[in-house]
Design a protein around this motif. Structure first.
Motif, PDB file in Angstrom:
ATOM      1  N   LEU A 111      -7.058   3.578   9.199  1.00 54.20           N
ATOM      2  CA  LEU A 111      -5.926   3.673   8.272  1.00 54.20           C
ATOM      3  C   LEU A 111      -6.421   3.953   6.850  1.00 54.20           C
ATOM      4  O   LEU A 111      -5.962   4.885   6.212  1.00 54.20           O
ATOM      5  N   VAL A 112      -7.310   3.125   6.370  1.00 50.85           N
ATOM      6  CA  VAL A 112      -7.945   3.402   5.077  1.00 50.85           C
ATOM      7  C   VAL A 112      -9.456   3.354   5.260  1.00 50.85           C
ATOM      8  O   VAL A 112      -9.966   2.696   6.178  1.00 50.85           O
TER       9      VAL A 112
ATOM     10  N   HIS B 224     -13.332   2.837   3.168  1.00 51.22           N
ATOM     11  CA  HIS B 224     -13.934   2.249   1.971  1.00 51.22           C
ATOM     12  C   HIS B 224     -15.017   3.193   1.479  1.00 51.22           C
ATOM     13  O   HIS B 224     -15.982   3.476   2.191  1.00 51.22           O
TER      14      HIS B 224
ATOM     15  N   PRO C 230     -11.098   1.117  -1.696  1.00 54.21           N
ATOM     16  CA  PRO C 230     -10.314   1.503  -0.519  1.00 54.21           C
ATOM     17  C   PRO C 230      -9.586   2.812  -0.827  1.00 54.21           C
ATOM     18  O   PRO C 230      -9.036   2.974  -1.913  1.00 54.21           O
TER      19      PRO C 230
ATOM     20  N   THR D   7     -16.918   4.459   4.749  1.00 53.09           N
ATOM     21  CA  THR D   7     -16.997   3.583   5.916  1.00 53.09           C
ATOM     22  C   THR D   7     -15.598   3.235   6.400  1.00 53.09           C
ATOM     23  O   THR D   7     -14.735   2.871   5.606  1.00 53.09           O
ATOM     24  N   VAL D   8     -15.381   3.398   7.693  1.00 54.68           N
ATOM     25  CA  VAL D   8     -14.088   3.093   8.312  1.00 54.68           C
ATOM     26  C   VAL D   8     -14.336   2.040   9.381  1.00 54.68           C
ATOM     27  O   VAL D   8     -15.186   2.227  10.260  1.00 54.68           O
ATOM     28  N   THR D   9     -13.621   0.940   9.282  1.00 55.18           N
ATOM     29  CA  THR D   9     -13.847  -0.192  10.177  1.00 55.18           C
ATOM     30  C   THR D   9     -12.551  -0.612  10.847  1.00 55.18           C
ATOM     31  O   THR D   9     -11.532  -0.751  10.180  1.00 55.18           O
TER      32      THR D   9
ATOM     33  N   LEU E 131      -1.909   9.447   8.202  1.00 56.34           N
ATOM     34  CA  LEU E 131      -1.173   8.227   8.549  1.00 56.34           C
ATOM     35  C   LEU E 131       0.164   8.538   9.214  1.00 56.34           C
ATOM     36  O   LEU E 131       0.658   7.750  10.015  1.00 56.34           O
TER      37      LEU E 131
END
Lengths: 211, 211
Positions: free
Chosen positions: A29-30, A32, A45, A76-78, A124
């Motif tokens: 979704l978001v 960092h 973010p 980075t996407v977590t 999104l």
């Protein structure tokens, strides 16, 4: 019962498969975004999108993001998917999947600028751009888009139950995984939405991501 | 209907209130930690905890995290709370609250090491440390803890409906906010959990965070 070594090895694994990478980036979704700001690491973010092997971020023309041209950036996407509850503090963990992308930022113009903004809006809300009016020249001027040309990307993911020390398994304690779930709630129309106006199709498409 | 300027001003706001900062840090599940690695920005998802005005992260003794002593670090915690659906791409947004903490890392030992690990374990599962056996000397040796002594922290949050251009409000389109929800699903006990063993109280406490 001794945990199988196969399970231990698989529990926390790195992947070099581009399909794993793209799946995480497309589902996120978001992101960092890390970069250097006055010599210090800065993590913000941000919305983002992927087109092929390039990632895009955007911001107001006057912000730091738009000024990243040529700079080293990490995106980075977590996705956190579970709490892993073990019989010792040491073996507590979380299940997750994450993508770490190292890239060089490049300021974008022209057709790539348009495509990137469409991709960011549609990330999104799939198909959203086709439902709304085009950008105005003033809006274009106020917006900066940065491509992240990928130098290196890595994927890490953990799944499955805790991996406890054998001697702790006799404790009788509950151990296992508690799923962390993310979803979309009921839409709250604003005061300008006409009575009976339907939620956009792009929102239905977004809801399917979480189904 | 003209959106009130008060609403526009409040829609996206920065806060200097330490209570806002602590609320975001305490509610967050994972943080994104930025630091320099071989001259490049690196962003990793990490567990963390707050004790007073100090944040703590941990990792295996031999990892980069444990070697951050003295380095500049940025820890960012973001909670995405809604998709903001507007009548133009330009005014699409997300509702969120985020904390960005700039700090200097400091390797931790002794009583602070113990307190930090307790806080990290208890951050996601309040009270968990009291339910399980103490750490062994071997586990202590294998674990590195880093304090983040805060130099500067900032909070940003957006809430509320889209702020559209007045001329777009006649479009008849649906506009509003779709809540993004995070929750904990039903726990999945592993094969070592005795029949009838109850989920730990710390998990019940964690569930209350999402209620």
């Amino acid at each position: 019962m001794i945990p199988s070594y196969a399970k231990i090895r698989q529990a926390k694994r790195a992947s070099d498969d581009p399909e794993d990478l793209n799946a995480i980036l497309d589902a996120g979704l978001v992101g960092h975004v890390g970069f250097l700001s006055e010599g210090r690491p800065m993590v913000m973010p941000m919305a983002y999108a992927r087109l092929g092997e390039t990632l895009y971020i955007h911001g107001a023309s006057k912000t730091r993001i738009a000024g990243l041209d040529g700079c080293a950036v990490c995106l980075t996407v977590t996705e956190l998917t579970g709490l892993v509850i073990a019989r010792s503090g040491f073996h507590h963990s979380v299940n997750y999947r994450s993508a770490v992308v190292h890239a060089t930022a490049r300021k974008v113009t022209g057709a790539e600028f348009e495509a990137a903004l469409t991709a960011i809006t549609d990330h999104l809300l799939p198909g959203r751009t086709a439902e709304i009016r085009p950008m105005t020249p003033q809006e274009r001027k106020a917006t900066g888009v940065v491509a992240l040309d990928v130098l290196h990307a890595s994927v890490k993911q953990r799944s499955g139950p805790p991996v406890d020390d054998v001697k702790d398994l006799e404790s009788g304690l509950w151990g296992g995984v508690v799923p962390v779930t993310t979803g979309l709630g009921a839409g709250v129309a604003d005061a300008h939405t006409p009575e009976g106006a339907a939620e956009p199709d792009s929102l239905s498409a977004a809801r399917r991501r979480f189904a």
